[in-house]
Design a protein around this motif. Structure first.
Motif, PDB file in Angstrom:
ATOM      1  N   TYR A 196       0.834  -1.211   0.000  1.00 59.41           N
ATOM      2  CA  TYR A 196       0.000   0.000   0.000  1.00 59.41           C
ATOM      3  C   TYR A 196       0.864   1.255   0.000  1.00 59.41           C
ATOM      4  O   TYR A 196       0.596   2.202  -0.750  1.00 59.41           O
TER       5      TYR A 196
ATOM      6  N   LEU B 207       1.107   4.384  -2.469  1.00 55.60           N
ATOM      7  CA  LEU B 207       0.895   5.731  -1.952  1.00 55.60           C
ATOM      8  C   LEU B 207       2.071   6.649  -2.292  1.00 55.60           C
ATOM      9  O   LEU B 207       1.885   7.844  -2.555  1.00 55.60           O
TER      10      LEU B 207
ATOM     11  N   ASN C 181      -3.737   3.579  -8.742  1.00 60.67           N
ATOM     12  CA  ASN C 181      -4.675   4.135  -7.772  1.00 60.67           C
ATOM     13  C   ASN C 181      -5.867   3.226  -7.505  1.00 60.67           C
ATOM     14  O   ASN C 181      -6.525   3.359  -6.462  1.00 60.67           O
TER      15      ASN C 181
ATOM     16  N   ARG D 151      -4.924   1.518  -4.499  1.00 57.83           N
ATOM     17  CA  ARG D 151      -4.912   2.441  -3.354  1.00 57.83           C
ATOM     18  C   ARG D 151      -6.323   2.758  -2.880  1.00 57.83           C
ATOM     19  O   ARG D 151      -6.614   2.714  -1.678  1.00 57.83           O
TER      20      ARG D 151
END
Length: 360
Positions: free
Chosen positions: A52, A56, A126, A129
């Motif tokens: 993650y 990010l 994304n 995410r």
């Protein structure tokens, strides 16, 4: 590549990577501390959390890249000026345009990389995410649009839904009217006091309704207390997921905008603003590099600190200008393209002003 180009390339990218790494590391540590309880609550493995934060980090690179590039340009050029290297180059017969050439090359490389990052690569990344934050960090929820006195949506080829007021927290609309047309003539109107969403059956429940069917010479009226209907409209059409636009590639974003325009959804303005931002941001890198070079080039009376202070002030001004333009474009602007590009236009003018102030 000439020795001058290699020298400036080395100075710029070494400083850029150091500043970028420090910023992202500090942000990730703060983010990790704030969300440690969520990770423990969901019993997430180290690998899941690590994956993650890798995703990010890419998101943060795109977010801060223009300002980090601006700061790096001022820092590197200031050091060159402080050591009189720029003066030595000019005294050796090298023109100002030749000195700025490696900066322009760097700007073009970063502009191309940033355009690919925000247009395609980051959008695909994304998705992971957004999925992670929605499931574990409660950051992907739907946000209701501001309450409106009138909402219109196209729910079919010849059907239009009119809602007087909609409450996103309960998925309930009031003062409902569903019009059906044929050959541009109104043939049926379903009116109701209230409309609520039935998530189990994916249908809408109409309460206290009246249907008027129009014929060439007369009309027929039917009334009832409750009616279940299926419409090509979902509660999401009245809401905006703040993370959805981040997970769409440029081509997917264009298709989604056309879909929302067809439905007449008010949420389309958020996605139109995002589309303009994705084209504006890469050019911001080019403008900020040129402006940073010109700011740091001359020696003011207040010394090096004056240039760095001016750079910080302009950087903060750019952030405020960009956020203001973004808010205006997402709310009530009639010219979102001009609003989003306004920071770049203003800073391009500043580039011209500082270029004229620099001694050649």
């Amino acid at each position: 590549m000439k020795l001058l180009d290699r020298y400036i390339f080395k100075k710029f990218f070494s400083a850029f990577l150091v500043i970028l790494t420090i910023f992202i590391s500090v942000f990730i540590v703060i983010h990790l501390v704030d969300n440690m309880s969520n990770f423990k609550k969901h019993h997430l493995s180290f690998q899941a959390v690590f994956n993650y934060y890798c995703v990010l980090a890419l998101y943060l690179v795109n977010l801060v890249a223009p300002l980090i590039v601006f700061a790096t340009t001022i820092w590197c050029t200031t050091r060159l000026v402080k050591r009189s290297e720029i003066i030595a180059l000019l005294s050796g017969g090298i023109s100002l345009h030749r000195i700025i050439r490696p900066y322009i090359i760097i700007a073009c490389l970063l502009t191309g990389a940033n355009f690919y990052l925000i247009g395609w690569l980051l959008a695909n990344v994304n998705k992971a995410r957004v999925r992670f934050e929605t499931e574990y960090l409660d950051m992907g929820g739907m946000g209701s649009l501001p309450q409106s006195d009138y909402i219109q949506l196209k729910v079919g080829a010849d059907q239009y839904l009119h809602i007087g007021k909609y409450h996103g927290y309960s998925n309930t609309g009031y003062d409902i009217s569903l019009d059906t047309f044929k050959n541009n003539m109104l043939i049926e109107r379903l009116s109701a006091e209230k409309m609520g969403w039935n998530g189990k059956d994916q249908t809408w429940i109409i309460q206290s309704w009246q249907k008027r069917i129009f014929f060439p010479r007369h009309e027929e009226i039917i009334t009832g207390d409750k009616l279940t209907i299926s419409l090509a409209v979902h509660p999401e059409d009245f809401s905006i997921n703040p993370n959805l636009k981040d997970s769409l590639t440029l081509s997917e974003l264009a298709k989604h905008i056309q879909k929302l325009i067809y439905k007449g959804s008010a949420t389309v303005r958020f996605f139109i603003a995002e589309q303009h931002i994705r084209y504006m941001t890469p050019f911001a890198i080019l403008i900020l590099i040129v402006l940073g070079f010109l700011i740091a080039l001359h020696k003011p009376k207040e010394g090096v600190g004056g240039r760095i202070t001016l750079g910080i002030i302009l950087g903060c001004f750019y952030i405020v200008l960009f956020l203001s333009a973004k808010i205006v474009a997402e709310t009530q602007s009639e010219h979102p393209l001009l609003d989003i590009w306004l920071p770049n236009i203003i800073f391009s003018v500043l580039c011209i002003i500082f270029y004229r102030l620099v001694s050649k």
